[in-house]
Design an enzyme around this catalytic site. Structure first.
Site, PDB file in Angstrom:
ATOM      1  N   ASP A   1      66.866  36.725   6.320  1.00  0.00           N
ATOM      2  CA  ASP A   1      67.559  36.299   7.535  1.00  0.00           C
ATOM      3  C   ASP A   1      69.069  36.183   7.366  1.00  0.00           C
ATOM      4  O   ASP A   1      69.722  35.399   8.061  1.00  0.00           O
ATOM      5  CB  ASP A   1      66.994  34.969   8.028  1.00  0.00           C
ATOM      6  CG  ASP A   1      65.772  35.168   8.914  1.00  0.00           C
ATOM      7  OD1 ASP A   1      65.649  36.233   9.531  1.00  0.00           O
ATOM      8  OD2 ASP A   1      64.927  34.250   8.980  1.00  0.00           O
TER       9      ASP A   1
ATOM     10  N   ASP B   1      60.289  38.969  13.095  1.00  0.00           N
ATOM     11  CA  ASP B   1      61.593  38.331  13.272  1.00  0.00           C
ATOM     12  C   ASP B   1      62.728  39.121  12.634  1.00  0.00           C
ATOM     13  O   ASP B   1      63.870  39.091  13.106  1.00  0.00           O
ATOM     14  CB  ASP B   1      61.597  36.926  12.655  1.00  0.00           C
ATOM     15  CG  ASP B   1      60.422  36.076  13.078  1.00  0.00           C
ATOM     16  OD1 ASP B   1      59.311  36.610  13.164  1.00  0.00           O
ATOM     17  OD2 ASP B   1      60.616  34.868  13.301  1.00  0.00           O
TER      18      ASP B   1
END
Length: 205
Positions: free
Chosen positions: A91, A153
C-alpha cells in the site's frame, strides 16, 4: 451550495486548529478527542498518508500555509517507513501518492519526487514475475497463508507505477501495473464485474 459552503467552513474552522496541534503526528484515530500517533505504533500503517493528503486538500482549498506545513511534515515523518523493510507492504501508493505526489505536483519538490521513485521501486519489487501479480502483505514466506496472495485493494496503488513509468520514461513500471491488473481481472473479478473476494491465493503458474 449553501450546505457545501457551510460544511467547508466547519471543516476549516476545526482542522485549522488540529493541523497545528497534530503536526508532529501521523494520526489514525482519536482517543479522548486527541489524535493518536501511528509513527510510534506502526509507521508503515497503510493509512499513514491520509492525514498528509487531507492537509494538502485543505491547503489547496484555503491557501492556509499552516495546512501546507503540516502536510510537508507528515511526509518527512513517513521517511522512517522506508527503513522498515520487514513491515512495509503493497500500500505504498496510499502512503506516498497523496503526500509526496501532491507535493511534487504543487511545488515541484525534488525531495518529494525522490520519495515517489523510492516507493514506486519498492512496489515494483513485490511483483511476482511468474504469477503476474504484486504480492500483498508480508509474513512468513514459508507459510501457506502468505504465499501467492493478491488483494483487490492493491489496484488503487497502481497509479504510483503509472506515474513512475511516465516520469522516468521507463516502460517497466507500466508493464508491471498492466500485468497485475490483468491477473486481478482474471482471478478476482466475476463475470458480472463484482470482485470475487478481497483476498485470493493465486494458483502457481
Amino acid at each position: 451550495r449553501e450546505w457545501i459552503d457551510s460544511t467547508w467552513s466547519k471543516l476549516d474552522e476545526k482542522l485549522s486548529k488540529i493541523a497545528i496541534r497534530s503536526r508532529e503526528k501521523l494520526p489514525y484515530t482519536s482517543i479522548n478527542h486527541i489524535h493518536n500517533d501511528m509513527q510510534k505504533k506502526d509507521v508503515t500503517w497503510w493509512t499513514n498518508g491520509f492525514w498528509g493528503g487531507m492537509m494538502w486538500l485543505m491547503y489547496v482549498g484555503t491557501g492556509n500555509e499552516e495546512y501546507k506545513k503540516t502536510a510537508e511534515r507528515s511526509e518527512e515523518l513517513l521517511d522512517k517507513a522506508f527503513e522498515e523493510t520487514d513491515t512495509l507492504h503493497h500500500d505504498v501508493g496510499f502512503m506516498w501518492r497523496m503526500t509526496s505526489g501532491v507535493n511534487y505536483q504543487l511545488t515541484g519538490s525534488e525531495e518529494s519526487r525522490k520519495r515517489l521513485f523510492k516507493a514506486a521501486s519498492y512496489l515494483a519489487s513485490r511483483f511476482n514475475v511468474e504469477g503476474g501479480y504484486i504480492r500483498a502483505w508480508n509474513g512468513d514466506y514459508k507459510s501457506e497463508r502468505f504465499k501467492q496472495i493478491a488483494i483487490i485493494d492493491c489496484m488503487m496503488n497502481l497509479s504510483l507505477l503509472y506515474w513512475a513509468g511516465r516520469e522516468m520514461d521507463d516502460p517497466r513500471f507500466k508493464q508491471i501495473a498492466n500485468a497485475h491488473a490483468d491477473t486481478v481481472m482474471k482471478e478476482l473479478v466475476r463475470e458480472n464485474g463484482s470482485p470475487m473476494q478481497t483476498l485470493a491465493r493465486l494458483k502457481s503458474p
